[in-house]
Scaffold this active site. Sequence first.
Site, PDB file in Angstrom:
ATOM      1  N   ASN A  16       8.136  22.213  59.124  1.00 55.45           N
ATOM      2  CA  ASN A  16       8.097  21.604  57.788  1.00 55.45           C
ATOM      3  C   ASN A  16       8.400  22.404  56.668  1.00 55.45           C
ATOM      4  O   ASN A  16       9.090  21.807  55.657  1.00 55.45           O
ATOM      5  CB  ASN A  16       6.554  21.054  57.474  1.00 55.45           C
ATOM      6  CG  ASN A  16       6.552  19.727  58.653  1.00 55.45           C
ATOM      7  OD1 ASN A  16       7.040  18.495  58.160  1.00 55.45           O
ATOM      8  ND2 ASN A  16       5.703  19.708  59.583  1.00 55.45           N
ATOM      9  N   ARG A  68     -14.800  33.536  54.297  1.00 53.49           N
ATOM     10  CA  ARG A  68     -13.730  32.628  54.023  1.00 53.49           C
ATOM     11  C   ARG A  68     -13.376  32.627  52.543  1.00 53.49           C
ATOM     12  O   ARG A  68     -12.230  32.423  52.227  1.00 53.49           O
ATOM     13  CB  ARG A  68     -13.871  31.145  54.355  1.00 53.49           C
ATOM     14  CG  ARG A  68     -14.434  31.207  55.922  1.00 53.49           C
ATOM     15  CD  ARG A  68     -14.895  29.696  56.021  1.00 53.49           C
ATOM     16  NE  ARG A  68     -13.762  29.119  56.513  1.00 53.49           N
ATOM     17  CZ  ARG A  68     -13.097  29.019  57.673  1.00 53.49           C
ATOM     18  NH1 ARG A  68     -13.575  29.673  58.367  1.00 53.49           N
ATOM     19  NH2 ARG A  68     -12.040  28.188  58.030  1.00 53.49           N
ATOM     20  N   LEU A  96     -10.143  24.885  54.460  1.00 52.98           N
ATOM     21  CA  LEU A  96     -10.515  25.461  53.310  1.00 52.98           C
ATOM     22  C   LEU A  96     -11.662  25.001  52.892  1.00 52.98           C
ATOM     23  O   LEU A  96     -12.436  23.986  53.166  1.00 52.98           O
ATOM     24  CB  LEU A  96      -9.385  24.737  52.282  1.00 52.98           C
ATOM     25  CG  LEU A  96      -7.858  25.038  52.571  1.00 52.98           C
ATOM     26  CD1 LEU A  96      -6.981  24.251  51.397  1.00 52.98           C
ATOM     27  CD2 LEU A  96      -7.727  26.702  52.776  1.00 52.98           C
ATOM     28  N   ASN A 110      -1.125  18.089  52.187  1.00 51.49           N
ATOM     29  CA  ASN A 110      -1.157  18.366  53.460  1.00 51.49           C
ATOM     30  C   ASN A 110      -0.485  17.437  54.311  1.00 51.49           C
ATOM     31  O   ASN A 110      -0.298  16.201  53.872  1.00 51.49           O
ATOM     32  CB  ASN A 110      -2.495  18.222  53.992  1.00 51.49           C
ATOM     33  CG  ASN A 110      -2.561  18.708  55.317  1.00 51.49           C
ATOM     34  OD1 ASN A 110      -2.139  19.701  55.735  1.00 51.49           O
ATOM     35  ND2 ASN A 110      -3.616  18.076  56.198  1.00 51.49           N
ATOM     36  N   HIS A 112      -0.088  15.768  57.982  1.00 52.90           N
ATOM     37  CA  HIS A 112      -1.005  15.551  59.353  1.00 52.90           C
ATOM     38  C   HIS A 112      -0.386  14.732  60.289  1.00 52.90           C
ATOM     39  O   HIS A 112       0.193  13.652  59.881  1.00 52.90           O
ATOM     40  CB  HIS A 112      -2.344  15.010  58.884  1.00 52.90           C
ATOM     41  CG  HIS A 112      -3.225  15.079  60.007  1.00 52.90           C
ATOM     42  ND1 HIS A 112      -3.878  16.354  60.576  1.00 52.90           N
ATOM     43  CD2 HIS A 112      -3.714  13.867  60.962  1.00 52.90           C
ATOM     44  CE1 HIS A 112      -4.582  15.751  61.591  1.00 52.90           C
ATOM     45  NE2 HIS A 112      -4.536  14.340  61.908  1.00 52.90           N
ATOM     46  N   THR A 144      -8.544  16.933  49.830  1.00 57.58           N
ATOM     47  CA  THR A 144      -9.896  16.838  49.119  1.00 57.58           C
ATOM     48  C   THR A 144     -10.752  17.604  50.282  1.00 57.58           C
ATOM     49  O   THR A 144     -10.443  18.211  51.194  1.00 57.58           O
ATOM     50  CB  THR A 144     -10.422  15.268  48.755  1.00 57.58           C
ATOM     51  OG1 THR A 144     -10.264  14.732  50.209  1.00 57.58           O
ATOM     52  CG2 THR A 144      -9.335  14.687  47.803  1.00 57.58           C
ATOM     53  N   ASP A 148      -8.552  16.255  56.252  1.00 56.39           N
ATOM     54  CA  ASP A 148      -7.686  15.288  56.757  1.00 56.39           C
ATOM     55  C   ASP A 148      -7.969  14.095  56.188  1.00 56.39           C
ATOM     56  O   ASP A 148      -7.901  12.839  56.646  1.00 56.39           O
ATOM     57  CB  ASP A 148      -7.540  15.234  58.240  1.00 56.39           C
ATOM     58  CG  ASP A 148      -6.823  16.324  58.950  1.00 56.39           C
ATOM     59  OD1 ASP A 148      -6.120  17.120  58.369  1.00 56.39           O
ATOM     60  OD2 ASP A 148      -7.465  16.558  59.977  1.00 56.39           O
ATOM     61  N   GLN A 176       9.716  12.574  61.714  1.00 60.19           N
ATOM     62  CA  GLN A 176       9.356  11.740  60.552  1.00 60.19           C
ATOM     63  C   GLN A 176       8.698  12.789  59.624  1.00 60.19           C
ATOM     64  O   GLN A 176       8.771  12.464  58.069  1.00 60.19           O
ATOM     65  CB  GLN A 176       8.404  10.878  61.054  1.00 60.19           C
ATOM     66  CG  GLN A 176       9.213   9.991  61.891  1.00 60.19           C
ATOM     67  CD  GLN A 176      10.397   8.981  60.978  1.00 60.19           C
ATOM     68  OE1 GLN A 176      10.316   8.607  59.935  1.00 60.19           O
ATOM     69  NE2 GLN A 176      11.526   8.956  61.769  1.00 60.19           N
ATOM     70  N   GLU A 177       7.914  13.803  60.127  1.00 64.93           N
ATOM     71  CA  GLU A 177       7.376  14.759  59.079  1.00 64.93           C
ATOM     72  C   GLU A 177       8.274  15.366  58.069  1.00 64.93           C
ATOM     73  O   GLU A 177       8.220  15.536  56.834  1.00 64.93           O
ATOM     74  CB  GLU A 177       6.634  15.784  59.993  1.00 64.93           C
ATOM     75  CG  GLU A 177       5.230  15.126  60.775  1.00 64.93           C
ATOM     76  CD  GLU A 177       4.424  16.335  61.460  1.00 64.93           C
ATOM     77  OE1 GLU A 177       4.416  17.473  60.726  1.00 64.93           O
ATOM     78  OE2 GLU A 177       3.909  16.165  62.673  1.00 64.93           O
TER      79      GLU A 177
HETATM   80  C1  GAR Z   1       3.068  19.746  62.178  1.00 62.28           C
HETATM   81  O1  GAR Z   1       3.090  18.808  63.129  1.00 62.28           O
HETATM   82  C2  GAR Z   1       1.807  19.366  61.216  1.00 62.28           C
HETATM   83  O2  GAR Z   1       1.697  18.267  61.145  1.00 62.28           O
HETATM   84  C3  GAR Z   1       0.612  19.995  61.864  1.00 62.28           C
HETATM   85  O3  GAR Z   1       1.034  21.139  62.570  1.00 62.28           O
HETATM   86  C4  GAR Z   1       2.416  21.086  62.713  1.00 62.28           C
HETATM   87  C5  GAR Z   1       2.717  22.202  62.289  1.00 62.28           C
HETATM   88  O4  GAR Z   1       4.351  22.311  62.509  1.00 62.28           O
HETATM   89  N1  GAR Z   1      -0.688  19.823  61.181  1.00 62.28           N
HETATM   90  C6  GAR Z   1      -1.863  19.755  61.655  1.00 62.28           C
HETATM   91  O5  GAR Z   1      -2.086  19.393  62.477  1.00 62.28           O
HETATM   92  C7  GAR Z   1      -2.713  19.888  60.244  1.00 62.28           C
HETATM   93  N2  GAR Z   1      -3.952  19.309  60.711  1.00 62.28           N
HETATM   94  P1  GAR Z   1       5.218  23.257  61.636  1.00 62.28           P
HETATM   95  O6  GAR Z   1       4.733  24.686  61.624  1.00 62.28           O
HETATM   96  O7  GAR Z   1       6.569  23.341  62.207  1.00 62.28           O
HETATM   97  O8  GAR Z   1       5.515  22.495  60.376  1.00 62.28           O
END
Ligand code: GAR
Length: 201
Positions: A16, A68, A96, A110, A112, A144, A148, A176-177
């Site tokens: 991403n 943290r 976070l 973010n 998800h 927030t 998620d 799609q992401e």
């Molecule tokens: C992605 O599918 C993203 O939506 C997910 O981790 C993957 C990262 O892939 N994120 C979560 O699950 C956050 N809760 P990438 O490193 O190739 O972008």
Amino acid sequence: MSKMRVAVLISGRGSNMEALIKAARAPDYPAEIVLVLSNKPDAAGLEIARGLGVQAEAVPAKPFGKDRAAHELALDERLRAAGVEIVCLAGYMRLLTPYLVGRWAGRMLNIHPSLLPAYPGLDTHARALAAGETKHGCTVHLVTEGMDEGPVIAQAEVPVLPGDTEEALAARVLAQEHRIYPAALARLAEKIRLREEAPRR
Ligand code: GAR
């Protein structure tokens, strides 16, 4: 047109992040990716970012142990020093604290891999398959305090096909992401810029 300065936080492969960096190269895109940070020094995405000419650094969480807030302070110092205006979490697999979320309220996105509010948390594809869903997808939202949660900026739906495996479904969602994350970032960057340029009364 000046572009908004964006940092991407990753923990792993960074696909991403790569989609965001490439989209932001378009001259008329309202944001540029100026920094990539990872809590994992061995995140594959760090090398990918460097290969694309973007400053990429690890800020390992390990030396901070259970503190943290101290780790987030170190992250935040890097973000501020780089003049970052928007933060995109892209596979950043660390919860976070309210500190960092509060610092970046309205300016942190973010992505998800589910149609939120369905399936927050991990293993979203396996859970969607196990539940017999016919539709699944992904969501970009403002971050927030709740995990998620936060206002949705963009969503994309994909069908769950007969005989789908977790991998096949994940790949369909990931495509799609890579489409909606750059679009959502552009929308937020435009909105913030308009707000900042509005004449003050
Ligand atoms: C992605 O599918 C993203 O939506 C997910 O981790 C993957 C990262 O892939 N994120 C979560 O699950 C956050 N809760 P990438 O490193 O190739 O972008």
